[in-house]
Enzyme design. Structure first.
Site, PDB file in Angstrom:
ATOM      1  N   LEU A  33      21.170   8.516  -7.276  1.00 60.93           N
ATOM      2  CA  LEU A  33      22.290   8.028  -6.807  1.00 60.93           C
ATOM      3  C   LEU A  33      22.761   7.279  -5.611  1.00 60.93           C
ATOM      4  CD1 LEU A  33      24.584  10.792  -8.674  1.00 60.93           C
ATOM      5  CD2 LEU A  33      23.617   8.646  -9.746  1.00 60.93           C
ATOM      6  N   GLY A  36      26.441   2.533  -4.596  1.00 68.22           N
ATOM      7  CA  GLY A  36      27.117   1.904  -5.686  1.00 68.22           C
ATOM      8  C   GLY A  36      27.573   2.878  -6.846  1.00 68.22           C
ATOM      9  N   HIS A  37      26.967   3.965  -7.159  1.00 68.57           N
ATOM     10  CA  HIS A  37      27.342   4.838  -8.077  1.00 68.57           C
ATOM     11  C   HIS A  37      28.525   5.655  -7.487  1.00 68.57           C
ATOM     12  CE1 HIS A  37      23.038   4.814  -9.312  1.00 68.57           C
ATOM     13  NE2 HIS A  37      23.537   4.805 -10.282  1.00 68.57           N
ATOM     14  N   LYS A 149      26.772  -4.659 -11.246  1.00 66.58           N
ATOM     15  CA  LYS A 149      25.296  -4.982 -10.995  1.00 66.58           C
ATOM     16  C   LYS A 149      24.536  -5.306 -12.173  1.00 66.58           C
ATOM     17  CE  LYS A 149      21.261  -4.215  -8.899  1.00 66.58           C
ATOM     18  NZ  LYS A 149      20.828  -4.020  -9.987  1.00 66.58           N
ATOM     19  N   SER A 185      20.913  -0.590  -5.519  1.00 66.71           N
ATOM     20  CA  SER A 185      20.073  -0.352  -6.742  1.00 66.71           C
ATOM     21  C   SER A 185      19.439   0.910  -6.436  1.00 66.71           C
ATOM     22  CB  SER A 185      19.419  -1.344  -6.951  1.00 66.71           C
ATOM     23  OG  SER A 185      18.321  -1.125  -7.950  1.00 66.71           O
TER      24      SER A 185
END
Ligand code: PAF
Length: 280
Positions: A33, A36-37, A149, A185
């Site tokens: 993670l 973004g998460h 994404k 990512s």
């Protein structure tokens, strides 16, 4: 935060919450993670009484065993981050818990799952639909959160939700980028610092293409050629498509929503990176 490994235990926990009138948000992840998460989890925590984050490295969506092997596994730090974000449940099942028998179901939602990633990673979206539909059936959330994404993935999942009649809302959340513009990512962890600098060109070049005034085909060629001219980057495809159906467009007037989707190999290993940009 509770960490749960069994489906039965998760369902017992969730039925108690649902019987008490609580809403449930689901954030499906494969772990490793990052910020973004975290943005998806924070949004779910804001919009739901209970947030479940699944952490499951789903083997059925990897068509390349090497890719699965080198995918980062960071459960302890993932759970720490989820706790900080205010999630109530981390659901981290084993492969045999999720697939006591091989999943033989097949899903097909062309063109969303047959173009771009679908054409290059046979079986990938079938595996995504297998695991996401299972997670939806197990948790029956009110809302499920996905990062834009993986733009194509959201389009496929929307088709699956409509096809199977799932009642939850799919909530797409904006791409979170590093200061350099590189889309966050889990795979970025596999890049060296120099490769990260290299990878930042992907978004920079796509962004520059917004204002060139070229035709659709010329724009695809310009982005591809400009990135390929940078040593260490190799474009697998750059496709400008209808942002809802992912069908190819030939002119900027062909659809009300148009995006460019890219996959680039970066660096020595090399690491396969995806990103996209909205033209209209
Ligand atoms: O986007 C991902 O991380 C995965 O494809 C998902 C949705 C968690 C399914 O394994």
């Amino acid at each position: 935060m509770q960490t749960i490994h069994s489906i039965k235990e998760l369902q017992a926990c969730l039925s108690e919450a649902k019987n008490a009138g609580k809403s449930v948000g689901l954030v499906p992840t494969m772990g490793a993670l990052h910020e973004g998460h975290a943005s998806l989890v924070r949004r779910s925590v804001k919009e739901n009484d209970v947030t479940v984050v699944s952490i499951f490295l789903n083997p059925t969506q990897f068509n390349d065993p090497k890719d699965l092997e080198r995918y980062p596994r960071t459960l302890a730090s993932d759970c720490k981050l989820l706790e900080q974000c205010g999630a109530q449940i981390a659901f981290a099942p084993s492969v045999s818990e999720m697939y006591p028998e091989p999943d033989t179901r097949s899903f097909s939602y062309p063109p969303t799952d047959s173009v771009m990633e679908g054409a290059r990673r046979p079986g990938h979206f079938n595996g995504v639909c297998q695991i996401v539909s299972k997670l939806f059936m197990i948790t029956e959330p009110d809302r499920a959160y996905f990062g834009e994404k993986d733009f194509q993935q959201i389009c496929v999942i929307r088709r699956m939700v409509a096809d199977l009649g799932f009642k939850m809302d799919i909530v797409p959340c904006p791409v979170i980028r590093e200061a350099s513009g590189l889309a966050m990512s889990s795979r970025n962890g596999l890049l060296t610092p120099d490769e990260k600098v290299l990878a930042a060109n992907i978004y920079r070049v796509m962004k520059e293409s917004l204002s060139l005034g070229l035709s659709v085909r010329e724009t695809e060629a310009w982005v591809t050629d400009t990135l390929n001219a940078i040593e260490g980057l190799e474009v697998e495809y750059y496709s400008i498509v209808n942002g809802e159906t992912l069908a190819e467009v030939n002119s900027w007037d062909d659809a009300p929503h148009i995006v460019g989707c890219i996959t680039v190999y970066c660096g020595h290993t090399p690491i396969r990176l995806i990103d996209h940009i909205r033209y209209k």
